[in-house]
Design an enzyme around this catalytic site. Sequence first.
Site, mmCIF file in Angstrom:
data_model
loop_
_atom_site.group_PDB
_atom_site.id
_atom_site.type_symbol
_atom_site.label_atom_id
_atom_site.label_comp_id
_atom_site.label_asym_id
_atom_site.label_seq_id
_atom_site.Cartn_x
_atom_site.Cartn_y
_atom_site.Cartn_z
ATOM 1 N N GLU A 1 0.843 -1.195 0.000
ATOM 2 C CA GLU A 1 0.000 0.000 0.000
ATOM 3 C C GLU A 1 0.878 1.244 0.000
ATOM 4 O OE1 GLU A 1 -2.813 2.586 3.005
ATOM 5 O OE2 GLU A 1 -2.576 0.453 3.424
ATOM 6 N N ARG B 1 0.145 10.374 -0.081
ATOM 7 C CA ARG B 1 0.418 11.473 0.847
ATOM 8 C C ARG B 1 1.569 12.355 0.386
ATOM 9 N NH1 ARG B 1 0.195 8.234 6.677
ATOM 10 N NH2 ARG B 1 -1.771 7.138 6.281
ATOM 11 N N LYS C 1 -11.127 -1.607 6.700
ATOM 12 C CA LYS C 1 -9.967 -1.149 7.453
ATOM 13 C C LYS C 1 -10.469 -0.440 8.707
ATOM 14 C CE LYS C 1 -6.626 2.644 7.026
ATOM 15 N NZ LYS C 1 -6.000 3.581 6.061
#
Length: 216
Positions: free
Chosen positions: A46, A50, A134
């Site tokens: 993953e 960002r 999640k």
Amino acid sequence: MTNQTPLTALQVMQDAPVIPVIVLNDVAHAVPMARALLAGGIRMLEVTLRTPQALACIEAIAREVPEAVVGAGTVRSRADAQAAANAGARFAVSPGYTSTVGQACRDMGLALLPGVATGGEIMAACEDGFTELKFFPAVQAGGVAMLKAWAGPFFDVRFCPTGGVTLQNAPDFLALGNVVCVGGSWLVPASTAEQGDWGRVTRLAGETANLRNLAR
């Protein structure tokens, strides 16, 4: 957009005990980091959206490390999902859930792990057909105790706790019946990329292989 067979969220979750949460600031680090994680037995990667370089990093991994399965984290909009799919991502992870993000990922053929922290968010995701979720931020939002409480009313939902999860507390989460895997940033410390210490990444990844056996 990838033309490979679409994954399911459960396939992403079941591949290894940990999905590494990766923040990359330099495209040059993407491929060696992916190869280091692969060498340690971690295939689902993953890469969080960002940093300005994140999409280029996803593209580099998808192109040069085809044995890995690269996904995009911090997917917050349809535009994020579209950009991630175009870069070669095969799954998406979001910090929260909206129907717009859920539908976008379906449209793009991305398996989605939507972020939830409350019962209402779980119900919203389930209404849209998402039952692999999640739990974020896991430790801050109630940790193991919260997941135990959810096991009754949400008996058909499976979780990937992320946020505050470490090598030390991961077995406590993995011991729960409604937890399939955890998400963790400890596999890819920022210092390893800066120092090019890919051997450390491989060692950290290798340590996760036994986490389910340590679950108690």
